[in-house]
Design an enzyme around this catalytic site. Sequence first.
Site, PDB file in Angstrom:
ATOM      1  N   HIS A 100       0.860  -1.194   0.000  1.00  0.00           N
ATOM      2  CA  HIS A 100       0.000   0.000   0.000  1.00  0.00           C
ATOM      3  C   HIS A 100       0.889   1.233   0.000  1.00  0.00           C
ATOM      4  CE1 HIS A 100      -3.180   2.796   1.171  1.00  0.00           C
ATOM      5  NE2 HIS A 100      -4.014   1.841   0.810  1.00  0.00           N
ATOM      6  N   ASP A 147      -7.955  -5.225  -0.126  1.00  0.00           N
ATOM      7  CA  ASP A 147      -8.433  -6.085  -1.217  1.00  0.00           C
ATOM      8  C   ASP A 147      -8.060  -7.550  -1.038  1.00  0.00           C
ATOM      9  OD1 ASP A 147      -7.688  -3.314  -3.280  1.00  0.00           O
ATOM     10  OD2 ASP A 147      -9.682  -4.095  -2.834  1.00  0.00           O
TER      11      ASP A 147
HETATM   12  C1  SDX Z   1      -6.228   0.128  -2.897  1.00  0.00           C
HETATM   13  O1  SDX Z   1      -4.449   4.637  -1.902  1.00  0.00           O
HETATM   14  C2  SDX Z   1      -5.387   4.015  -1.309  1.00  0.00           C
HETATM   15  O2  SDX Z   1      -5.827   4.377  -0.226  1.00  0.00           O
HETATM   16  C3  SDX Z   1      -5.953   2.817  -2.068  1.00  0.00           C
HETATM   17  C4  SDX Z   1      -6.961   1.955  -1.328  1.00  0.00           C
HETATM   18  C5  SDX Z   1      -8.247   2.726  -1.044  1.00  0.00           C
HETATM   19  O3  SDX Z   1      -8.945   2.377  -0.077  1.00  0.00           O
HETATM   20  O4  SDX Z   1      -8.603   3.611  -1.866  1.00  0.00           O
HETATM   21  O5  SDX Z   1      -6.403   1.532  -0.096  1.00  0.00           O
HETATM   22  C6  SDX Z   1      -7.364   0.734  -2.152  1.00  0.00           C
HETATM   23  O6  SDX Z   1      -5.996   0.483  -4.016  1.00  0.00           O
HETATM   24  C7  SDX Z   1      -5.365  -0.900  -2.204  1.00  0.00           C
HETATM   25  C8  SDX Z   1      -4.167  -1.385  -3.087  1.00  0.00           C
HETATM   26  C9  SDX Z   1      -4.664  -2.504  -4.004  1.00  0.00           C
HETATM   27  N1  SDX Z   1      -3.596  -2.850  -4.998  1.00  0.00           N
HETATM   28  C10 SDX Z   1      -2.950  -4.032  -4.909  1.00  0.00           C
HETATM   29  O7  SDX Z   1      -3.112  -4.860  -4.018  1.00  0.00           O
HETATM   30  C11 SDX Z   1      -1.981  -4.274  -6.070  1.00  0.00           C
HETATM   31  C12 SDX Z   1      -0.643  -4.836  -5.536  1.00  0.00           C
HETATM   32  N2  SDX Z   1       0.022  -3.752  -4.806  1.00  0.00           N
HETATM   33  C13 SDX Z   1       0.967  -2.966  -5.500  1.00  0.00           C
HETATM   34  O8  SDX Z   1       0.894  -2.872  -6.862  1.00  0.00           O
HETATM   35  C14 SDX Z   1       1.461  -1.738  -4.722  1.00  0.00           C
HETATM   36  O9  SDX Z   1       1.743  -2.154  -3.466  1.00  0.00           O
HETATM   37  C15 SDX Z   1       0.555  -0.519  -4.674  1.00  0.00           C
HETATM   38  C16 SDX Z   1       0.094  -0.100  -6.028  1.00  0.00           C
HETATM   39  C17 SDX Z   1      -0.626  -0.777  -3.802  1.00  0.00           C
HETATM   40  C18 SDX Z   1       1.373   0.621  -4.059  1.00  0.00           C
HETATM   41  O10 SDX Z   1       2.339   0.959  -4.974  1.00  0.00           O
HETATM   42  P1  SDX Z   1       3.505   2.019  -4.609  1.00  0.00           P
HETATM   43  O11 SDX Z   1       3.197   2.738  -3.347  1.00  0.00           O
HETATM   44  O12 SDX Z   1       3.782   2.821  -5.828  1.00  0.00           O
HETATM   45  O13 SDX Z   1       4.701   1.080  -4.244  1.00  0.00           O
HETATM   46  P2  SDX Z   1       5.769   0.536  -5.298  1.00  0.00           P
HETATM   47  O14 SDX Z   1       5.057  -0.061  -6.472  1.00  0.00           O
HETATM   48  O15 SDX Z   1       6.765   1.622  -5.553  1.00  0.00           O
HETATM   49  O16 SDX Z   1       6.435  -0.653  -4.470  1.00  0.00           O
HETATM   50  C19 SDX Z   1       7.526  -0.432  -3.574  1.00  0.00           C
HETATM   51  C20 SDX Z   1       8.350  -1.723  -3.641  1.00  0.00           C
HETATM   52  C21 SDX Z   1       8.784  -2.090  -5.057  1.00  0.00           C
HETATM   53  O17 SDX Z   1       9.943  -2.874  -4.956  1.00  0.00           O
HETATM   54  P3  SDX Z   1      11.420  -2.156  -5.081  1.00  0.00           P
HETATM   55  O18 SDX Z   1      11.386  -1.283  -6.327  1.00  0.00           O
HETATM   56  O19 SDX Z   1      11.598  -1.380  -3.801  1.00  0.00           O
HETATM   57  O20 SDX Z   1      12.387  -3.320  -5.216  1.00  0.00           O
HETATM   58  O21 SDX Z   1       7.546  -2.825  -3.196  1.00  0.00           O
HETATM   59  C22 SDX Z   1       7.354  -3.739  -4.279  1.00  0.00           C
HETATM   60  C23 SDX Z   1       7.692  -2.989  -5.549  1.00  0.00           C
HETATM   61  O22 SDX Z   1       8.136  -3.876  -6.555  1.00  0.00           O
HETATM   62  N3  SDX Z   1       5.950  -4.154  -4.232  1.00  0.00           N
HETATM   63  C24 SDX Z   1       5.515  -5.390  -4.438  1.00  0.00           C
HETATM   64  C25 SDX Z   1       4.132  -5.330  -4.244  1.00  0.00           C
HETATM   65  N4  SDX Z   1       3.764  -4.080  -3.932  1.00  0.00           N
HETATM   66  C26 SDX Z   1       4.890  -3.353  -3.930  1.00  0.00           C
HETATM   67  N5  SDX Z   1       6.165  -6.519  -4.783  1.00  0.00           N
HETATM   68  C27 SDX Z   1       5.402  -7.626  -4.931  1.00  0.00           C
HETATM   69  N6  SDX Z   1       4.046  -7.663  -4.744  1.00  0.00           N
HETATM   70  C28 SDX Z   1       3.391  -6.537  -4.409  1.00  0.00           C
HETATM   71  N7  SDX Z   1       2.072  -6.544  -4.238  1.00  0.00           N
END
Ligand code: SDX
Length: 427
Positions: A305, A362
């Site tokens: 998140h 989710d």
């Molecule tokens: C919602 O914003 C809100 O409040 C949203 C929400 C709401 O109520 O409105 O809470 C609802 O959207 C919840 C999120 C649902 N999405 C997912 O579950 C999809 C999977 N999650 C990710 O794609 C990610 O965690 C996000 C999109 C939720 C957040 O993305 P960020 O903040 O841009 O974080 P990032 O992509 O920069 O990740 C940071 C690191 C990265 O690795 P490094 O570059 O540091 O090596 O964490 C890794 C990412 O690769 N990472 C994951 C991961 N999520 C982040 N690696 C594997 N699996 C994951 N799910």
Amino acid sequence: MSEVVIRSGDNEVVAQVIEATTGDSGFDISSVRSTLGMVTVDRGFGNTAESASTITYINGEAGILRYRGYPIEQLAEKGDFLEIAYLLNYGELPDKGQLETFTGQITRHSLLREDMKYLFEAFPHDAHPMQILASATSAMATYYPDALDPKDVDALDISTRRLIAKLPTMIAWSYKYRAHQPYVYPRNDLDYTSNFLNMMFSVPAEDYEPSPVIARALNILLILHADHGQNCSSSAVRLVGSGQANVFSSVSAGIHALSGPLHGGANQAVLEMLEQIVADGGDVSKFVGKAKDKDDPFRLMGFGHRVYKNFDPRARIIKSVADDVLEQLGVDDPMLDVAKQLEEVALEDDYFVSRKLYPNVDFYSGIIYRAMGFPADMFTVLFALGRLPGWLAQFREMSLDPASRIFRPRQVYSGPADRDYVPVDQR
Ligand code: SDX
């Protein structure tokens, strides 16, 4: 009032601090460009607030979520969804009379104009329900054009009530159309979630009584999704509304934004991921390894998140509701066990621990929706139904704020410098 100083060479900006009542304060950078001749850059706006807001407080490090100051745990346990919708939009919990009036207004606005049926029937039967919902919500500005002025509080109240009242009917009718079943009309003798369940799952051929267990669990789920500050879809609602577009167009933009798998679309993606793991033999460690592999596009959907760097408090509540609902319904879903195993393995793995990636809202919600009888492609539509009062509250706060301005971000141009046109025969 403390201040922040930003220097570049001989130039200096003294930015006034905007104090938060709780959590991060901010400093106003509105004179940075005129003073320093530069703009700020913040990909994904992870460090940038467009404005102050009084609606929802999130402390991502501590896993705290409050609507208008009330902890989500208390609201989920004791609240009613329409009561929370009132709280989000009007700032205070309604008293008995206010709640009865608001609930009565919602109940008596749940019918759609009969000619809206043709809108649903214009879609392919296999259309994704989020696309249908976004289109139907936008189209409401044409079916209900008499209260569109975003600066008129009475008009905003009417359109707010219309959307909260009619979204369940729109969702149910789009489902019935896709299922080739007859539409079921709202019933004013049922509460909000029971009425929705009846429109979704009853058929003329037999009696149907909405399950109180499911109606109660749905009420909790809708409350948990009701608002979440300046998330992607709420920001879309504010951005579109900042140009003084009407509330239906702005909420439609929010529905589109929510549909993405990184946002609300994740609840459907989680179930598809769990099904993939089960179909592949159920080795969760293999998929945790895939999620860590930068060369593998696989992500652990429902994990991570932007704000929560601790357990999402909503995920904690949904996980316990999942256990209760499946037990009360006598549903034994292997996906729940796989989800729990996945959570356990991931939270012992340094990749997730070091990046503070925890289950989010989710991760478990789709398992409950499936036990309730909803098809997977409707999970995000249910997220939208819950988030609607929050979108409306964010739209209202922005629209009625005299300091609000049209959203128009700057950029750092990194394209080609000035050059002359070259005729095609000389290229
Ligand atoms: C919602 O914003 C809100 O409040 C949203 C929400 C709401 O109520 O409105 O809470 C609802 O959207 C919840 C999120 C649902 N999405 C997912 O579950 C999809 C999977 N999650 C990710 O794609 C990610 O965690 C996000 C999109 C939720 C957040 O993305 P960020 O903040 O841009 O974080 P990032 O992509 O920069 O990740 C940071 C690191 C990265 O690795 P490094 O570059 O540091 O090596 O964490 C890794 C990412 O690769 N990472 C994951 C991961 N999520 C982040 N690696 C594997 N699996 C994951 N799910």
